[in-house]
Design an enzyme around this catalytic site. Structure first.
Site, PDB file in Angstrom:
ATOM      1  N   ARG A  30       0.816  -1.219   0.000  1.00  0.00           N
ATOM      2  CA  ARG A  30       0.000   0.000   0.000  1.00  0.00           C
ATOM      3  C   ARG A  30       0.849   1.269   0.000  1.00  0.00           C
ATOM      4  O   ARG A  30       0.573   2.187  -0.797  1.00  0.00           O
ATOM      5  CB  ARG A  30      -0.975  -0.026   1.173  1.00  0.00           C
ATOM      6  N   ASN A  48      -6.486  -2.817   1.286  1.00  0.00           N
ATOM      7  CA  ASN A  48      -6.504  -4.279   1.263  1.00  0.00           C
ATOM      8  C   ASN A  48      -7.935  -4.761   1.262  1.00  0.00           C
ATOM      9  O   ASN A  48      -8.826  -4.130   1.856  1.00  0.00           O
ATOM     10  CB  ASN A  48      -5.805  -4.853   2.503  1.00  0.00           C
TER      11      ASN A  48
END
EC number: 6.2.-.-
Length: 798
Positions: A30, A48
Site C-alpha cells: 500500500r 486491502n
C-alpha cells in the site's frame, strides 16, 4: 483495458479500478502504491481486501499506464505480484491519493515469512550518526521478523510478541507516515523503546562485559567467540549454538557436548568476501545468499581449509550470511566464519523458550546471548543449493514459509483442505482459494518434543489463517504420527479423512510446483526415496508411475530386496549390503569369489545364521523397492559409513561426495556399472542390480579408487533409469507416447543424480520437471497430498 489504451492522448482523463493479487499484503504494497500514484499525480485510494490489494485511480491515461508499469517494476522487495487486473470505471470527484482502511469482505491474513535484514537497515546499524546505530533489533517494512513473532490475528503489533514494547514518539511517527519505509511495520523499535540484548554466563556467575568490549554486549559476545567459547544465541526463530569455525578444539567440544558426531555444521560469515576464502561461489549462489530469504547455501569447498570437524567426509560447506542485525553486529569483527547450528541436543527440536533453553543448553554453551523479545514460533534455517544454475530447496523454513504458493489452473474452486504430510522432514499444507500455504519445516516426527511442536503448529496455522478445512488428508501409512494425528483431527472435527499414496503425492507435488494445470495429461513420474507405503501394504521407494493429479499407476520399479531388521536397516547400512548380496549372489558364490575383500571379512563376522533365518522366513525383513536402501548398500560395500549412519542419508551423501567428475563425464559409457530390466512375476519391469554388484565387487578386488567407483555407480544408475523411461514410453503400454518426466523424492536431492538424469533425459527428447519452490524430499509431500485430494474432490472421487 485495450492494448491501445496507453496510446490515448496524455490529457484524456480516465478512471480505473485495479486489483493486484499475489503476495501483496503485509509486505509494504500500500505505501508503494501511494508513493507511485502520487509521483504520477493520480487521484484515488488503495486498500486491502479479500482478494489482495484494490486500487482506484483517476488521471491521464498515459499516467495510469506508467503507474501500472512502475508498480510491476518497483514492487516492494518482499512482494510477489501474480496478477494485475484493470477495469475502466466512471469518472468522479476524488481527493489526492490516499491509503484507506481495509475494504469489506474477509481480508486475507497477512502473515508472511521472516525476512533478512535489508541493506538500508544494515547501513543504519553501522552508521554512528543514525538513531539506530548498533541497535540489534532494527527492521522495517522490507525486512525483519514476521512468522516467528505472530501470536494472533489480525497481524498488528498487539498480536505479536512486540506487544510488550510500547512505541516511543519517534518510532510512532515513522509507523504512521506513508512515505516512511517503516509505515505499519509491526516489529519496529529502537534503543529507547524496543528489545535489548543481554550476555550471561551459562553457570550464572558474574563477569565484566567491559573487559570484553567497549561497545556493547553483542560485541562482547564476538570477543568470546574469538577466544574459543561456545555461545547459545537467541536468534530469529530459535536458539542457535555458535563457535569459531576455525578453532578445532572448540568444534570438537561442541560436537561432544551436542552429541552430534558427524552431521555437518552450518556456517555463517560476515560477508561474501569471507565465504570466497573457503568456497567456490557463483553469481547465482551469491544472489541466493543475499536474498531476503537468506538460506544456508551448500557450496563446493575451495581455498583455505576449515577443520575437518565442520563437515566430516564432505567436500561441501553450508554457508549463510547474517540474517538479523544482531548477527551482523556479532560478526562485524570476525575475519573467519562461525559455526551456527540449531540450539538443541541431537534429534530434538530447537529451543525457543528462555527457561527451556537455559535448562537444555547450559550443558553445551559457556555463555548465552539473549534478548527479551519472545519467539512465538520455532522457525529453522532454510537450506538450498544451486544445481546447473537452478536453485534447489532442501529445507523450506525461514524466509520462505508460510508465503502462499499459487495453485495451477483448475484448482480455484477446490474445497479448503488440511494435508498433514509424512513422518520425516514433515511439513503440512493448508489449501484454500486457489493457493497452498505450506508450513515451515517441522522435522522428523519420531521425537516426542517434535510431535508436540507439530501438533501446536497445525493449530497455530488453522487459527492464524482462519482456515476451516472440509477434509483432512494423510499419508496411506497407518503408523505415521501425522496419519494418527489426522485420524484424531478428522474425528474431532467430524471431517472426511482422505488417504493418499506416498509416491503419488511426491509426483503430484512436483506437478503443482511446476504449475502443471489440473487437466493436463499424465506424466511419467520417477519417485525415489527411502521408503513409503505402497499398494497392498508393500514398501516402495524406487517407482516409475503414470500419474496425474487424480490417479497414478505403477509401471516399473526397483527390485524389491529385504530390509534386514526392518528399521535397523535404515541406520546400519551394511544390513542392506548383506541383503542385496544374498538376493543376488548367495553366500557360497560370494565367499568363493570375494573372500579376499575386507567386506567379506566384515560380513563373515556377523551372526549370519540368524540373518539368513530372518531372510529365509521373512521375519522382520520386509521387501522394499527402495532406491535409498540401494545407495546405502553400495556405500557400505565400498566401506563408506558401513556400520552405522549417524544422521539420515549419511551413507548416500558421503557416496555422492566421492564421485570423480572426470570419470562421470569423460570415461567410456561402457565402464559404468550395468543394470538389467527384466520383469517380475506379475509382469512389472524392474531394475535388476546383479550385474552392477558383479562389476562393483570386481572393482573392489582390483583396488579401483573409490571416487571412480562412486562415479561408475551413479552413471550406471542414471543410464538404466533413462532406459526404463524409454522402455515405458516407447512401448504399446499405458505410457506410450509420453514425453514429460517428473522427478521427485529425497534421493533426487543428490546433485550428481539429478543433474545426470536431467541431462540424459533432455538429450533423449523428454521434458523434465523437477522441484522449484519445495524440497524434493518429504518436505513437499503435504502439497502433493493436498492437490491430489483437491483434484479428486473436484472430480467427485472420494
Amino acid at each position: 483495458m485495450s492494448p491501445g489504451a496507453s496510446l490515448l492522448a496524455a490529457d484524456e482523463q480516465r478512471a480505473e479500478r485495479i486489483r493486484v493479487q499475489g503476495l501483496v499484503q503485509g509486505v509494504g504494497m500500500r505505501p508503494t502504491v501511494w508513493r507511485l500514484a502520487r509521483a504520477a499525480q493520480l487521484c484515488g485510494w488503495v486498500r486491502n481486501d479479500g482478494e489482495g490489494v484494490e486500487i482506484r485511480v483517476q488521471g491521464g491515461a498515459e499516467a495510469i499506464a506508467a503507474f501500472v508499469q512502475a508498480l510491476r517494476e518497483q514492487a516492494p522487495p518482499l512482494a510477489r505480484i501474480d496478477r494485475i487486473e484493470r477495469q475502466t470505471c466512471a469518472l468522479e470527484s476524488l481527493p489526492a491519493f490516499q491509503i484507506e482502511h481495509s475494504g469489506s469482505g474477509a481480508v486475507r491474513t497477512a502473515v508472511v515469512a521472516d525476512a533478512a535484514c535489508c541493506e538500508q537497515c544494515r547501513a543504519e546499524i553501522f552508521d554512528p550518526y543514525a538513531r539506530r546505530y548498533r541497535y540489534a533489533f532494527t527492521n522495517c517494512t522490507h525486512c525483519g521478523p514476521r512468522l516467528s513473532i505472530v501470536a494472533s490475528i489480525p497481524y498488528d503489533r498487539a498480536g505479536t510478541s512486540m506487544r510488550a514494547f510500547a512505541l516511543c514518539q519517534d518510532c510512532r511517527a515513522e509507523y504512521e507516515a506513508p512515505d516512511d519505509r517503516r509505515f505499519h511495520a509491526q516489529p519496529i523499535a529502537c534503543h529507547a523503546c524496543g528489545p535489548r540484548a543481554q550476555l550471561l554466563r551459562a553457570d550464572g556467575a558474574a563477569f565484566s562485559v567491559q573487559a570484553l568490549s567497549m561497545l556493547d554486549e553483542v560485541d562482547a559476545a564476538c570477543t568470546l567467540l574469538q577466544r574459543g567459547q561456545i555461545l547459545a544465541i537467541k536468534g530469529l526463530g530459535g536458539y542457535q549454538l555458535a563457535c569459531d569455525a576455525g578453532n578445532a578444539e572448540a568444534l570438537a567440544e561442541l560436537r561432544r557436548r551436542k552429541r552430534r558426531a558427524r552431521k555437518p555444521f552450518a556456517l555463517m560469515a560476515r560477508d561474501l568476501d569471507v565465504i570466497r576464502q573457503y568456497a567456490r561461489l557463483s553469481d547465482t549462489e551469491a544472489a541466493l545468499l543475499q536474498s531476503a530469504a537468506a538460506p544456508i547455501v551448500l557450496l563446493d569447498a575451495e581455498g583455505q581449509a576449515l577443520p575437518e570437524a565442520v563437515a566430516p567426509g564432505l567436500r561441501s560447506l553450508g554457508f549463510m550470511l547474517p540474517n538479523t542485525p544482531l548477527h551482523h553486529l556479532l560478526l562485524r569483527r570476525m575475519a573467519r566464519p562461525i559455526v551456527l547450528t540449531s540450539g538443541n541436543l541431537a534429534d530434538e527440536p530447537q529451543c525457543i523458550d528462555d527457561e527451556d533453553a537455559r535448562a537444555r543448553l547450559s550443558g553445551i554453551a559457556d555463555y548465552f546471548l539473549l534478548h527479551n523479545r519472545a519467539i512465538v514460533r520455532r522457525v529453522d534455517d532454510s537450506v538450498a543449493r544451486v544445481v546447473d544454475g537452478r536453485v534447489q530447496l532442501l529445507r523450506r523454513a525461514r524466509g520462505y514459509a508460510p508465503n502462499p504458493l499459487p495453485l495451477p489452473q483448475g484448482f480455484a474452486e477446490a474445497a479448503p483442505l488440511l494435508a498433514l504430510g509424512g513422518e520425516l522432514k514433515n511439513s503440512f499444507c493448508l489449501l484454500r482459494r486457489g493457493e497452498a500455504i505450506v508450513s515451515h519445516h517441522m522435522g522428523d516426527l519420531g521425537e516426542a518434543r517434535t510431535q508436540a511442536d507439530y501438533r501446536r503448529a497445525v493449530g497455530d496455522y488453522l487459527q492464524l489463517f482462519e482456515h476451516q478445512p472440509q477434509a483432512v488428508v494423510i499419508d496411506a501409512h497407518p503408523e505415521y504420527h501425522s496419519s494418527k494425528f489426522g485420524h484424531e483431527l478428522a474425528e474431532q472435527r467430524r471431517l472426511p479423512l482422505r488417504r493418499v499414496q506416498h509416491h503419488h503425492a511426491h509426483i503430484a507435488a512436483c506437478l503443482a510446483d511446476n504449475g502443471v494445470p489440473l487437466n493436463a495429461p499424465p506424466v511419467l513420474g520417477i519417485a525415489l526415496d527411502g521408503l513409503g507405503f505402497g499398494d497392498n501394504g508393500e514398501i516402495w521407494g524406487g517407482e516409475f508411475l503414470l500419474a496425474d493429479y487424480r490417479s497414478c499407476r505403477r509401471l516399473g520399479s526397483f527390485k524389491p530386496v529385504a530390509m534386514l531388521g526392518g528399521e535397523k536397516a535404515m541406520v546400519e547400512p551394511w544390513r542392506n549390503t548383506y541383503a542385496q548380496l544374498m538376493a543376488e549372489l548367495g553366500w557360497p558364490r560370494f565367499a568363493m569369489n570375494y573372500a579376499e575383500l575386507d567386506l567379506y571379512r566384515f560380513l563373515e563376522a556377523q551372526p549370519r545364521a540368524v540373518f539368513d533365518a530372518m531372510l529365509g522366513q521373512g521375519l522382520n525383513s520386509p521387501p522394499a523397492s527402495s532406491c535409498g536402501r540401494l545407495f546405502d548398500a553400495v556405500a557400505a560395500a565400498m566401506g563408506i559409513c558401513r556400520e552405522r549412519a549417524l544422521y539420515e542419508g549419511q551413507a548416500a551423501i558421503e557416496l555422492e561426495t566421492l564421485v570423480d567428475q572426470h570419470t562421470l563425464r569423460h570415461e567410456d559409457e561402457q565402464l559404468a556399472y550395468p543394470f538389467a530390466i527384466p520383469r517380475l512375476q506379475n509382469g512389472l519391469p524392474y531394475i535388476e542390480p546383479l550385474a552392477m554388484w558383479q562389476a562393483l565387487l570386481g572393482d573392489l578386488v582390483l583396488g579401483t579408487p573409490l571416487p571412480v567407483m562412486a562415479a561408475r555407480f551413479h552413471k550406471g544408475l542414471t543410464q538404466v533409469m533413462v532406459r526404463m523411461v524409454e522402455k515405458l514410453c516407447d512401448s504399446e503400454g499405458a505410457a506410450a507416447g509420453l514425453r514429460c518426466v517428473a522427478l521427485s523424492g529425497g534421493v533426487f536431492q543428490n546433485r550428481v543424480l539429478l543433474s545426470e538424469m536431467r541431462r540424459r533425459l533432455q538429450a533423449a527428447g523428454y521434458t523434465v520437471l523437477q522441484h522449484r519452490q519445495l524440497p524434493a524430499n518429504d518436505g513437499g509431500l503435504s502439497l502433493g497430498q493436498a492437490v491430489i485430494a483437491a483434484a479428486q474432490g473436484l472430480a467427485g472421487i472420494h
